[in-house]
Design a protein around this motif. Structure first.
Motif: not given
Lengths: 308, 272, 270
Positions: C189-190, C193-194, C196-198, C202-203
């Motif tokens: 989670r810490i 996940m971050p 993957f997202l940051f 995706f951009f």
């Protein structure tokens, strides 16, 4: 008689300040069945890990099969069988696969290891469990499987740490029977136990260890002979009276021990000792005459009971 | 029953063998267990939707612009935030009612001990579900504060999102516990994730369902998460309609079915 | 039998026996393995590459005045992310199993297998687990029309390397865990996940506020993703940056491998 397969000299293992094993000396001869008897925390498991060539010693000398385990761990382990205190089987594999996977670690070719696995399943009386999940096995079955696993490389020495702890009497006798067979086949056995009956059953020779040090060494019979009387009289007078009465019968046998719930009188002739006690006008609530055991040896050497 | 034993009160006729009216004791045990376990793990659950919101809402939002909700245009962050809220309610409830319950059933044998007392299976089910709800509510409040700070609560009706979240979590928790009772191994637990992932990504979470072919729209609209997302989105954006009541009704039915199902399973497992 | 003869094969092939052991374990979860390996790419590519793309009105600039569609842009990143997730999972469970749950590492070490061989064999297994995942992902991405050049084949190698770099860092920690208190959930989670997202998944990373961009710079996933984009569709970036991606991933993998070996070896000698 071939030379010793294990030689330990001043063998020591410390964890920080704590000396788990404190300078012990012993030898194990080829084909011998050698035991380490002692209570929990005596340093037996630590010693066994050093003998398994996986735990490095802090100081002292150790030779296993003529090699130094610090230098030749894998070479030594290739010729050892290890049965650890807890069954570290692979719970996600089936029974037979546990043996196969483990055999592969010794570089045994696939086909041979499959044959060997079937042979060992028969030896461990687990043939009908070959495809069962490990989790579904009883404690005694897991133990037998772990022993079978330890034999997959046809080891010259089998190391067993507390082989029957936690098993019911029937499972223990079945296991002892299997270990007897190995002994007959010439495998050197080294085992730890805190059960004196197990040590008496299985060991040719043993060391009694306590707090990391050796208290005594010899065959079960000679240890009993040297450190205890032939028979023991156990008498109970009620918890509040035991200590008081003990003073009055101190000279009945060779020696008297007071335990919380009973008094032990060590004597060559237990029945005669009992007659003497009654003759002094004391009336025990219960009395029992039995042969001396390693428990008595341990009590004599340390002043403490073996199983607490 | 022999005559020497006093008859049970009438109320328990219907539920007597399954409910002792003492779900609070199960909840109490759960809270104590939570307190003695690692609180960092619990806290970490708060961050997951916030990370998604920051990454996709702010980062990707620059490439998206606004999205149509009920005829009005809202920013991308305001579009996905309510969806993430609903998803976190689902995840929290499913986590609590599957993994947690799985461990308690398989390894902890917690339920066997509970059901050996006067507690019935319905007490256990309700107690566990309440625990899941409480946790879900904490996550939801934290997330809504973040939404408020970022200006993503567009209407006063956003306040109603909190009870809506509780309802969604209730629905998933009550059903999840019954499903978990069928699972035997860890590997089977993976299938739970395998169902949740597409539901998470497909349920109008990050874009409207209208991008799908009609048949797929129907499938998605039959799934519970879509109703949850639409319900919460309506409330936080203030775009309400009769459909909002439809979503609520969907969850009420889900809760009812879930409770009956789970209670029956627990009774079959432990009281047979 | 002499000692050297008995231990010659384990000395040479020990790590591969560890890998063989892990492969045997796959049997118990082969269906989930197949389902996730096939299902995840379809679900992610369809929902993010196709569904989400309908909202992304502009094409994504990739430097030198060129642009690619959103689907083409995210596909390499999704593959690298999938590799990372699989590698991290396999860097957690085998180590907890080995030291804690079943204590199998101690059993393996009682055979003539060293701690170093256990780590090496587990690492080979992780690569074996990740490679088919990325290949299947790439093939499905091609079916979606997200692959525009033959160079994209290299994404398999890059994604696997990025996954291993991340996985080895994780295992250097998980190998130290003595009590399971939910650390793995926290890692997922810490950290995972971050990342993957940051990590510019995706951009472009530059669209984030500068205060969040550093996550990408330290993230092995960002380096793996950018490198994958360079080979997949010719993302324009300075050559030094491309070299830095490779060097950073190699350095992290080496560091993680060295630490994990040291931790495991020390812990087996109890």
């Amino acid at each position: 008689m071939p030379g010793p397969v294990i030689i330990a000299r001043a063998l020591t293992k410390s964890y920080g300040e704590f000396r788990a094993v404190d300078g012990i000396d012993f030898e194990v001869a080829t084909g011998e069945s050698f035991g380490l008897l002692g209570p929990n925390g005596a340093g037996k498991s630590t010693t066994m890990r050093m003998l398994s060539a996986v735990s490095t010693r802090t100081s002292g000398e150790l030779s296993i099969l003529g090699l130094d385990p610090d230098q030749h761990g894998p070479e030594i382990r290739a010729r050892l069988g290890v049965v650890p205190q807890s069954d570290n089987l692979d719970g996600e594999l089936r029974v037979r696969d546990n043996l196969i996977v483990y055999g592969r670690y010794f570089g045994i070719p696939r086909r041979r290891v499959a044959e060997k696995a079937d042979e060992l399943l028969a030896f461990a009386q687990l043939e009908d469990k070959r495809d069962a999940r490990v989790e579904s096995l009883s404690g005694g079955m897991k133990r037998r499987l772990t022993i079978a696993r330890g034999l997959v490389n046809e080891p010259e020495i089998l190391l067993l740490d507390e082989p029957t702890t936690g098993l019911d009497p029937q499972a223990r006798h079945l296991l002892w029977d299997r270990l007897f067979r190995l002994k007959e086949q010439g495998t050197t056995l080294v085992l730890t136990t805190h059960y004196m009956d197990e040590a008496e059953q299985l060991c040719d020779r043993l060391i009694v260890v306590d707090k990391g040090a050796i208290m005594a060494e010899g065959s079960p019979a000679s240890l009993i002979r040297d450190h205890s009387s032939r028979e023991v009289l156990e008498v109970r007078f009620g918890s509040d009276r035991n200590a008081l009465v003990a003073e009055r019968i101190a000279d009945v046998g060779d020696r008297v021990e007071v335990l919380p719930d009973r008094v032990l009188v060590y004597a060559g002739d237990g029945e005669a000792a009992l007659r003497e006690v009654i003759g002094r006008g004391l009336d025990p609530i219960t009395s029992l005459v039995r042969r001396s055991s390693l428990e008595d040896v341990f009590l004599r050497l340390t002043g403490r009971s073996l199983v607490e | 029953m022999t005559g020497t034993i006093a008859p049970a009160p009438q109320r328990t006729r219907l539920l007597g063998s399954i409910y002792a009216g003492n779900a609070a004791s199960v909840l109490d045990r759960g809270l104590r267990a939570t307190r003695s376990s690692n609180w960092v793990v619990m806290l970490s659950g708060v961050f997951e939707p916030i990370f998604y919101l920051l990454s996709l809402g702010i980062g990707l939002g620059q490439f998206v612009g606004t999205v149509d909700v009920g005829g009005g245009q809202v920013s991308y962050a305001a579009y996905i935030a309510p969806a993430l809220l609903a998803v976190s309610a689902m995840n929290g409830a499913v986590y609590d009612s599957t993994w947690n319950v799985f461990f308690k059933m398989k390894y902890g044998r917690v339920y066997e001990g509970m059901l050996a007392t006067s507690l019935g299976p319905l007490d256990v089910a309700i107690g566990e579900i309440l625990l899941a709800l409480l946790r879900g509510a904490l996550y939801a409040i934290a997330f809504m504060l973040v939404m408020q700070a970022l200006g993503l609560n567009l209407s006063w009706t956003a306040l109603l999102a909190l009870p809506a979240i509780a309802l969604i979590a209730f629905g998933f928790a009550s059903l999840g516990m019954g499903i978990t009772s069928y699972l035997k191994t860890f590997q089977q637990m993976d299938w739970v994730n395998f169902v949740l992932l597409p539901m998470f990504l497909f349920s109008a979470t990050f874009y409207p369902v209208t991008v799908y072919p009609v048949w797929l729209q129907w499938v998605v609209e039959a799934l519970p998460l879509w109703h949850g997302v639409e319900l919460v989105r309506g409330l936080t954006t203030g775009v309400l309609s009769w459909a909002t009541l439809g979503h609520v009704a969907y969850y009420l039915v889900m809760v009812a079915i879930g409770l009956v199902f789970t209670t029956r399973r627990l009774r079959a497992l432990f009281l047979s | 039998m002499t000692s050297t003869a008995a231990s010659a094969r384990p000395r040479r092939y020990g790590a591969l026996y560890v890998t063989e052991h892990r492969l045997r374990l796959v049997r118990s979860w082969r269906w989930t393995f197949i389902a996730t390996t096939l299902g995840n790419p379809i679900i992610y590519l369809y929902s993010l590459g196709v569904g989400l793309a309908t909202l992304v009105h502009t094409a994504i600039p990739i430097g030198d005045g060129r642009e690619v569609s959103y689907l083409v842009y995210v596909a390499p990143a999704l593959i690298a992310s999938a590799a990372m997730t699989a590698a991290v999972e396999e860097s957690m469970f085998p180590y907890l199993e080995g030291f804690k749950w079943n204590e199998t590492f101690f059993a393996i070490n009682s055979a003539p297998i060293t701690g170093r061989q256990i780590v090496d064999g587990t690492t080979i297994w992780i690569a074996i687990r990740v490679v088919p995942t990325t290949i299947v992902y790439l093939v499905i991405a091609a079916l979606f029309g997200a692959v525009t050049s033959a160079g994209a084949g290299l994404v398999v190698v890059i994604a696997t390397a990025a996954g291993l770099a991340m996985g080895l860092l994780v295992s250097s920690y998980t190998a130290t865990i003595r009590e399971d208190r939910g650390q793995m959930a926290i890692i997922m989670r810490i950290i995972v996940m971050p990342l993957f997202l940051f990590s510019g998944t995706f951009f472009p990373l530059e669209s984030l506020p500068i205060g969040l961009q550093w996550i990408g710079w330290v993230s092995p996933l960002w380096h793996g993703t950018q490198l994958s984009r360079v080979v997949a569709f010719g993302l324009a970036e300075p050559i030094w940056l491309t070299v830095a991606h490779v060097g950073y991933l190699a350095a992290l993998a080496a560091l993680g491998l060295w630490r994990t070996r040291a931790v495991v070896t020390a812990r087996l000698d109890r």
